[in-house]
Design an enzyme around this catalytic site. Structure first.
Site: not given
Ligand code: A3D
Length: 344
Positions: A37, A39, A41-42, A110, A116, A147, A179, A203
């Protein structure tokens, strides 16, 4: 000739013994850190990992353009920051081979108005593909899942990948605790770094910030209540804001969720594993049984060492806190029931 070699060997040993250098830099290229991922966070976590010289970076995403584009952008920032590292972007799972740590953020975040838990079905399918990729390409990696909905996703990842439970862990508690610390620091007008506390449970909105285990500059929170620096009703508002902390940011961003703090939290966990720091951190960890709930991943304090996340430390709770933790764990249990059809 043999003498000369010996002299060089002695000189090198002496040199490295006395040289005042950043030891992390020396081992920078020994570790391969995978991000599934690329995106918000990644990408953010990958840049932080470079800045912290944790190792060489593999940024994997199903969207190859995003992975390659972010990797190029990060790589081009490194000479400016005087950092020697390598970053590759890829959509080929085989590039994850050899990773010591894998941070999983693949999935949908979300949007305003969503909980969530609304993400469960769509992200469960994504989690399945991630777990299979790790099983096939880097089964020895320490895996940090981010995730959402977090606890159910970690549970599913661990079951599908078949990795040992101490090598699969979820990031949420560090973020929720940060937080709570931040909001408390605003009320007490102090540095949040001086606040030690923890948030346990799932969470979700029923997470459990623990005022009974909170100190500010080493002094229990109760002292600040007794001296009227903060009242219990003000504190309760902080607890509520902590529980809704993710939603507050989703509402402000309108399109996406928090990513700077989640990325920093995941890296704290990765560092503790890579450098055997033995930090005790609130994370989603596996428990055979806790408070009558069986076979669950949920937020508890755990020591992360070079051997993974093994030693769970459950603080003494009041009867009321124990009841709240049980309620939170029941919520996680319910989500795990819902995700089971995706796993078996
Ligand atoms: P985002 O910026 O949308 O990045 C997600 C990435 O995942 C995108 O680049 C997609 O292309 C990629 N992706 C989708 N499907 C696949 C797959 N099968 N294989 C590889 N890559 C794929 O999201 P984000 O980075 O903001 O958030 C990612 C996740 O973290 C989400 O589910 C959020 O809800 C979660 N999150 C969790 C917390 C916690 O504290 C646990 C906090 C914030 C976000």
């Amino acid at each position: 000739m043999r003498l000369a070699f010996k002299q060089v060997a002695v000189f090198s040993t002496e040199f490295f013994r006395h040289v005042n250098t950043d030891w992390r830099h020396i081992i920078a290229h020994r570790h391969r850190i995978g991000f599934i991922g690329a995106g918000n966070i990644g990408g953010t976590a990958a840049l932080l990992a470079c800045v912290e010289k944790l190792g060489s970076i593999v940024l994997f995403d199903i969207n190859q353009g995003v992975a390659k584009g972010k990797a190029l952008d990060i790589a081009q920032s490194l000479p400016i920051q005087n950092i020697s590292s390598t970053v590759i972007g890829t959509a080929n799972p085989k590039d994850l081979a050899g990773c010591s740590v894998v941070i999983v953020t693949a999935g949908i975040p979300r949007k305003a108005g969503m909980s969530r838990d609304d993400l469960l079905d769509i992200n469960a399918k994504i989690m399945k593909s991630c777990a299979i990729m790790v099983r096939e390409n880097c089964p020895d990696a320490f895996c940090i899942i981010i995730t959402n909905p977090l606890d159910a996703m970690v549970w599913a990842f661990a079951k599908i990948s078949g990795l040992p439970a101490h090598m699969v862990i979820g990031m949420a508690g560090i973020l929720d605790t940060a937080r709570y610390r931040y909001f408390l620091s605003l009320a007490l007008k102090c540095d949040p770094c001086q606040i030690q506390t923890l948030v346990l449970g799932g969470h979700a909105d029923a997470m459990l910030p623990l005022p009974s285990h909170t100190t500010v500059a080493g002094i229990p929170l109760q002292h600040y209540i007794d001296t009227q620096m903060i009242t219990w009703p003000e504190h309760d508002k902080i607890v509520n804001r902590t529980r809704m902390g993710g939603g507050e940011i989703v509402g402000l961003l309108e399109n996406g969720s928090a990513y700077h703090a989640p990325a920093a939290a995941a890296l704290q966990m990765a560092r503790s594993y890579l450098f055997d720091e033995r930090k005790c951190l609130p994370c989603a960890v596996y428990q055979d049984e806790i408070l009558g709930v069986r076979d669950i991943y949920a937020g508890l304090s755990v020591v992360i060492s070079g051997n993974g996340a093994r030693d769970v430390i459950i603080p003494t709770l009041t009867a009321d806190e124990e009841e709240q933790l049980r309620t939170s764990l029941k919520g996680v249990e319910n989500l795990i029931q819902q995700i089971k059809p995706h796993v078996y």
